[in-house]
Design an enzyme around this catalytic site. Structure first.
Site, PDB file in Angstrom:
ATOM      1  N   GLU A  47      56.543 -11.549  64.953  1.00  0.00           N
ATOM      2  CA  GLU A  47      57.393 -12.022  66.040  1.00  0.00           C
ATOM      3  C   GLU A  47      56.907 -13.323  66.676  1.00  0.00           C
ATOM      4  O   GLU A  47      55.708 -13.518  66.871  1.00  0.00           O
ATOM      5  CB  GLU A  47      57.455 -10.974  67.150  1.00  0.00           C
ATOM      6  CG  GLU A  47      58.098  -9.663  66.730  1.00  0.00           C
ATOM      7  CD  GLU A  47      58.400  -8.779  67.921  1.00  0.00           C
ATOM      8  OE1 GLU A  47      59.555  -8.418  68.097  1.00  0.00           O
ATOM      9  OE2 GLU A  47      57.449  -8.478  68.675  1.00  0.00           O
ATOM     10  N   GLU A  88      61.461 -11.030  65.884  1.00  0.00           N
ATOM     11  CA  GLU A  88      62.126 -11.824  66.911  1.00  0.00           C
ATOM     12  C   GLU A  88      61.675 -13.264  66.741  1.00  0.00           C
ATOM     13  O   GLU A  88      60.482 -13.547  66.621  1.00  0.00           O
ATOM     14  CB  GLU A  88      61.789 -11.325  68.313  1.00  0.00           C
ATOM     15  CG  GLU A  88      62.477 -10.032  68.691  1.00  0.00           C
ATOM     16  CD  GLU A  88      62.189  -9.632  70.127  1.00  0.00           C
ATOM     17  OE1 GLU A  88      61.311 -10.263  70.768  1.00  0.00           O
ATOM     18  OE2 GLU A  88      62.830  -8.690  70.608  1.00  0.00           O
ATOM     19  N   TRP A  94      51.923 -10.936  66.290  1.00  0.00           N
ATOM     20  CA  TRP A  94      52.644 -11.246  67.529  1.00  0.00           C
ATOM     21  C   TRP A  94      52.101 -12.506  68.176  1.00  0.00           C
ATOM     22  O   TRP A  94      50.926 -12.582  68.532  1.00  0.00           O
ATOM     23  CB  TRP A  94      52.492 -10.061  68.484  1.00  0.00           C
ATOM     24  CG  TRP A  94      53.224 -10.152  69.795  1.00  0.00           C
ATOM     25  CD1 TRP A  94      54.571 -10.208  69.991  1.00  0.00           C
ATOM     26  CD2 TRP A  94      52.632 -10.134  71.103  1.00  0.00           C
ATOM     27  NE1 TRP A  94      54.856 -10.234  71.344  1.00  0.00           N
ATOM     28  CE2 TRP A  94      53.690 -10.182  72.048  1.00  0.00           C
ATOM     29  CE3 TRP A  94      51.317 -10.065  71.574  1.00  0.00           C
ATOM     30  CZ2 TRP A  94      53.463 -10.180  73.430  1.00  0.00           C
ATOM     31  CZ3 TRP A  94      51.083 -10.060  72.945  1.00  0.00           C
ATOM     32  CH2 TRP A  94      52.149 -10.116  73.849  1.00  0.00           C
ATOM     33  N   ARG A  95      52.979 -13.476  68.332  1.00  0.00           N
ATOM     34  CA  ARG A  95      52.705 -14.597  69.238  1.00  0.00           C
ATOM     35  C   ARG A  95      53.360 -14.242  70.556  1.00  0.00           C
ATOM     36  O   ARG A  95      54.552 -13.943  70.614  1.00  0.00           O
ATOM     37  CB  ARG A  95      53.260 -15.891  68.675  1.00  0.00           C
ATOM     38  CG  ARG A  95      53.067 -17.086  69.595  1.00  0.00           C
ATOM     39  CD  ARG A  95      53.618 -18.401  69.049  1.00  0.00           C
ATOM     40  NE  ARG A  95      53.722 -19.336  70.157  1.00  0.00           N
ATOM     41  CZ  ARG A  95      54.811 -19.522  70.891  1.00  0.00           C
ATOM     42  NH1 ARG A  95      55.926 -18.843  70.609  1.00  0.00           N
ATOM     43  NH2 ARG A  95      54.798 -20.371  71.897  1.00  0.00           N
ATOM     44  N   ALA A  96      52.591 -14.286  71.635  1.00  0.00           N
ATOM     45  CA  ALA A  96      52.999 -13.665  72.894  1.00  0.00           C
ATOM     46  C   ALA A  96      54.250 -14.301  73.493  1.00  0.00           C
ATOM     47  O   ALA A  96      54.367 -15.530  73.564  1.00  0.00           O
ATOM     48  CB  ALA A  96      51.855 -13.734  73.901  1.00  0.00           C
ATOM     49  N   GLN A 123      65.631   0.598  68.691  1.00  0.00           N
ATOM     50  CA  GLN A 123      66.365  -0.421  67.945  1.00  0.00           C
ATOM     51  C   GLN A 123      66.045  -0.367  66.459  1.00  0.00           C
ATOM     52  O   GLN A 123      66.915  -0.519  65.616  1.00  0.00           O
ATOM     53  CB  GLN A 123      66.011  -1.816  68.480  1.00  0.00           C
ATOM     54  CG  GLN A 123      66.506  -2.085  69.880  1.00  0.00           C
ATOM     55  CD  GLN A 123      65.969  -3.403  70.417  1.00  0.00           C
ATOM     56  OE1 GLN A 123      64.977  -3.928  69.925  1.00  0.00           O
ATOM     57  NE2 GLN A 123      66.622  -3.920  71.433  1.00  0.00           N
TER      58      GLN A 123
END
Length: 635
Positions: free
Chosen positions: A510, A532, A474-476, A239
């Site tokens: 994200e 995201e 990153w936050r899961a 992507q």
């Protein structure tokens, strides 16, 4: 060959096949060669001792049980058995605590008839120990394949969860002997975030960034290639991807956002978004990651490259990478279990810090106070906050390099996980050097996933003249049971930049609960942004502010006068409540000095982003899942 357009869905990133497809096409446009990069640092480059191509067995330092050093005199079968055993432990160990480094002394490994072919699993670093990538040659394959997960009883083979692994500082002579017909067609490196290819010379075959040999949907999402050389590169279903300061023969395909910076052989971008290429002829500011190497006598040192401005191409093509060499004797070689006090005492005595592979429980703050200090992690060494501690703080000093380190939030909320500079500077006077920026390379942050994690902010940059070179914050959105969720693992902001003249090359952030990135400093520059929005807001009321629905992924403060972004994407997949809207993906002041180039939003199967930037750009929703809304430039 047709390749399905990818998407990412759900807590385990299991992707549903979209109707649209992308046709592989080879692009061979190559910009003209620019002038040699200008080294920023004022000191002359130090010579690197030349490593022998067939180094004798060296007496390696004691890096602990999680580091394996290979010698070219070892039988190929013995090496093969060792690397296969590591992969068997790590291939599905996504949320585990094991960390591994596989290091190769100078020489050649594998033969035409008996190639060395192996796969790289989670938390595994594979690196050559030569002064140049040409000093270590792997005749064979070093690969990452799709991970096949079970979804409603059917195989679901994707690369969307292939995180946390590293390949660097060697020549890969692609040799598929003994592999089946499809596998022999390329060296497969099917990965997503927190994976870097650095100082790699790929010869004799194709480098494929997707795995088209296993069952579909074969999606991949995000990656990073720097200071490397390759011939034909297949982007395939990736992507988004950043290629920085590299040399490539050809590049085929782009899905949503393929960015090239200072790369010889990169495709041109005049037709953006069809194909979706963003190409910068030169990288505004760069510094290559430090690397461990041995000389012909088997002595270990760390090479620390100098920073460059307006650079292009690889750093090692015409001789040693410009930089300084630090003997390993000047490092405190830490192991899990060493106290923060012992680490800080060593740093205070003028030592640098080498973190051997493992998980370190950090109940106090590692304090990096001296200019030009190097903190280098091997094998994805991980610092985990304990009792709300701030795991690391860097003073307002120039030239600090933090590289190869992962920092996790702990079960008690931390105000910040890594703080670079103090909010008030040093008595109001920041001691930074534009020619010698503090640099973060391959530094990764996590809130949740392996365990519950909490931190208000993951990375806060207060110093001026800082370089961010490939981070994943990153936050899961998935992990071990009970380790993620809106009220479980909490993180307000991923990155806050308060300093001026900060540059980011490879900014992946994200799922944070408010703004993922807030940029308050002047003259900030970002080359490649991937985001995201959070999957898990329980409802719209829980995710809105000041009359605005949701929070933008990338926020430039209202009073900023100069800021530039090249190649950015913000995606939505609010699977807990698919009716949720975000008013915009990017939020910036309307001023001529703030410019966003080649930005997009996209729906991944749930939720709506109403605009791309501010109130401009078409919405993305379930009606156009997987089809980006683009802006070529804003304003």
């Amino acid at each position: 060959m047709t390749i399905p357009r990818p998407t990412r869905t759900g807590r385990t990133r299991l992707a549903a096949l979209l109707g649209a497809s992308v046709l592989l096409a080879t692009s061979t446009g190559a910009p003209a060669m620019a002038s040699p990069p200008l080294a920023l640092a004022q000191a002359p480059a130090q010579a690197v001792p030349v490593a022998a191509k067939k180094a004798p067995p060296a007496s390696s330092p004691d890096f602990g049980p999680n580091v394996t050093v290979f010698d070219p005199s070892m039988p190929v079968s013995e090496i093969q058995a060792t690397v296969d055993a590591v992969n068997a432990r790590q291939i599905d160990n996504e949320m585990g605590t094991e960390r591994q480094a596989l290091l190769f002394l100078p020489g050649t490994y594998g033969t035409d008839a008996q190639p060395l072919q192996f796969k790289v699993g989670y938390y595994t670093e594979v690196a050559g120990l030569g002064a140049s990538p040409s000093d270590v040659t792997i005749n064979g394959k070093i690969e990452v394949y799709n991970r096949c997960l079970e979804d409603n009883g059917t195989s679901n083979c994707i690369a969307l969860n292939n995180f946390w692994r590293t390949l660097s500082n060697l020549t890969l002579q692609v040799n598929g002997a003994g592999q089946d017909g499809c596998r022999a067609t390329a060296n497969f490196w099917a990965v997503s975030q927190a994976v870097s290819l650095r100082r790699v010379n790929v010869t004799g075959g194709t480098l494929s960034l997707m795995d088209y040999c296993t069952a579909g949907p074969q999606f991949a999402s995000g990656g990073y290639l720097a200071d490397s050389k390759a011939g034909d590169v297949v982007n395939g279903s990736q992507q988004q991807w950043l290629t920085r300061n590299a040399e490539i023969g050809s590049w085929s395909n782009g899905v949503w956002n393929a960015v090239f910076s200072g790369t010889e052989g990169a495709p041109t971008d005049e037709a953006f978004p069809d194909p979706p290429y963003t190409t910068l002829d030169e990288t505004p500011v760069s510094r290559e990651k430090p690397y461990l190497f041995t000389d012909s006598a088997g002595t270990y040192s760390v090479r620390v490259p100098f920073a460059q401005v307006n650079s292009r191409g690889i750093s090692w093509g015409e001789g040693p990478t410009a930089g300084r060499t630090i003997p390993l004797s000047e490092f405190f070689v830490a192991r899990p279990g060493d106290s923060v006090q012992a680490i800080n005492n060593a740093l205070a005595r003028g030592k640098h810090l080498l973190l051997t592979p493992g998980v370190y429980d950090i109940a106090d703050t590692i304090r990096v106070k001296r200019a030009d200090t190097v903190v280098l992690g091997l094998g994805h060494a991980t610092l985990t906050a304990v009792d709300g501690a701030v795991p690391m703080r860097v003073a307002d000093v120039p030239g600090v390099v933090i590289a190869g380190v992962t920092i996790d939030g702990g079960t008690v909320n931390s105000p910040v996980l890594l703080q670079v500079g103090t909010k008030n500077g040093n008595n109001g006077s920041k001691k930074n050097d534009p020619a010698n920026p503090t640099t973060l390379s391959d530094v990764y942050f996590r809130i949740g996933g392996p365990h519950v994690g909490k931190a208000d902010v993951s990375l806060e940059i207060n110093s001026d003249n800082v370089l961010i070179d490939h981070i994943w914050v990153w936050r899961a959105d998935h992990g071990n049971e009970g380790s993620f969720g809106w009220d479980v693992s909490t993180g307000r902001n991923g990155v806050i930049v308060n300093g001026d003249d900060v540059t980011a090359t490879g900014l992946f952030v994200e799922h944070y609960q408010e703004y993922n990135v807030i940029w308050n400093g002047e003259r900030g520059r970002t080359v490649f942004f991937q985001n995201e929005l959070p999957y898990d807001p329980p409802n719209q009321a829980a995710w809105q502010h000041d009359g605005v629905l949701g929070w933008a992924g990338y926020k430039v403060a209202d009073d900023v006068e100069q800021h530039t972004l090249w190649g950015g994407g913000s995606y939505i997949f609010t699977n807990v409540d698919p009716t949720i809207h975000a008013t915009r993906g990017f939020e910036v002041p309307d001023t001529p000095g703030v410019v966003l180039n080649h930005v997009l939003t996209v729906n991944l199967g749930a939720g709506t982003i109403d605009h791309v930037v501010n109130d401009t750009g078409a919405p993305v929703s379930n009606a156009n899942t997987g089809i980006p809304s683009y802006l070529v430039r804003y304003p």
